[in-house]
Scaffold this motif. Structure first.
Motif, PDB file in Angstrom:
ATOM      1  N   VAL A   1      15.838  -0.772   4.796  1.00 50.75           N
ATOM      2  CA  VAL A   1      14.433  -0.344   4.776  1.00 50.75           C
ATOM      3  C   VAL A   1      14.047   0.362   3.486  1.00 50.75           C
ATOM      4  N   LYS A   2      15.013   0.597   2.630  1.00 47.87           N
ATOM      5  CA  LYS A   2      14.747   1.326   1.389  1.00 47.87           C
ATOM      6  C   LYS A   2      13.687   0.600   0.573  1.00 47.87           C
ATOM      7  N   GLY A   3      12.711   1.361   0.116  1.00 47.32           N
ATOM      8  CA  GLY A   3      11.624   0.780  -0.661  1.00 47.32           C
ATOM      9  C   GLY A   3      10.458   0.309   0.183  1.00 47.32           C
ATOM     10  N   ARG A   4      10.652   0.221   1.487  1.00 45.50           N
ATOM     11  CA  ARG A   4       9.571  -0.219   2.388  1.00 45.50           C
ATOM     12  C   ARG A   4       9.125   0.889   3.337  1.00 45.50           C
ATOM     13  N   PHE A   5      10.037   1.758   3.743  1.00 48.60           N
ATOM     14  CA  PHE A   5       9.745   2.814   4.696  1.00 48.60           C
ATOM     15  C   PHE A   5       9.754   4.165   3.985  1.00 48.60           C
TER      16      PHE A   5
ATOM     17  N   GLU B   1       2.777  -6.717   7.431  1.00 45.85           N
ATOM     18  CA  GLU B   1       1.833  -5.647   7.752  1.00 45.85           C
ATOM     19  C   GLU B   1       2.527  -4.283   7.814  1.00 45.85           C
ATOM     20  N   SER B   2       1.727  -3.256   8.086  1.00 48.42           N
ATOM     21  CA  SER B   2       2.233  -1.878   8.075  1.00 48.42           C
ATOM     22  C   SER B   2       1.953  -1.176   9.397  1.00 48.42           C
TER      23      SER B   2
ATOM     24  N   LEU C   1       6.576  -5.018   6.796  1.00 45.03           N
ATOM     25  CA  LEU C   1       7.438  -5.171   7.959  1.00 45.03           C
ATOM     26  C   LEU C   1       7.978  -6.589   8.080  1.00 45.03           C
ATOM     27  N   LYS C   2       9.187  -6.675   8.586  1.00 40.92           N
ATOM     28  CA  LYS C   2       9.875  -7.947   8.761  1.00 40.92           C
ATOM     29  C   LYS C   2      10.224  -8.123  10.239  1.00 40.92           C
TER      30      LYS C   2
END
Length: 114
Positions: free
Chosen positions: A62-66, A16-17, A84-85
């Protein structure tokens, strides 16, 4: 003294975000700001940061996700967190970048369940 107030954290499931916000108490020209996090039992680490020039910098994890962004008119810095992990679980703070020259705020807790 500038106060930084972080918000937007919460409990989410993996994948989720969330979008975090950091509001400054006065106009500080939010050009050199970053997001940091501290997981239980670990040291605080840089997550993302930007300066007035150049591209934002992100931690490899977090690169590519945040995505870090700002709204100068609102003196607010944002951190959009996607995919998110569980290992993203931490208290998230904003501060100056590349050095944290402001007093730390209380942070906002992000908990990611698997």
């Amino acid at each position: 003294q500038v106060q930084l107030v972080e918000s937007g954290g919460g409990l989410v499931q993996a994948g989720e975000s969330l979008r975090l916000s950091c509001a400054a108490s006065r106009n500080i020209g939010i050009n050199d700001m970053g997001w940091y996090r501290q997981a239980p039992g670990k040291q605080r680490e840089l997550v993302a940061g930007f300066t007035a020039i150049g591209s934002p910098n992100y931690a490899a994890s977090v690169k590519g996700r945040f995505t870090i962004s700002r709204d100068n008119a609102k003196n607010t810095v944002y951190l959009q967190m996607n995919s998110l992990k569980p290992e993203d679980t931490a208290v998230y703070y904003c501060n100056g970048y590349p050095k944290a020259w402001f007093n730390w705020g209380k942070g906002t807790l992000v908990t990611v369940s698997s």
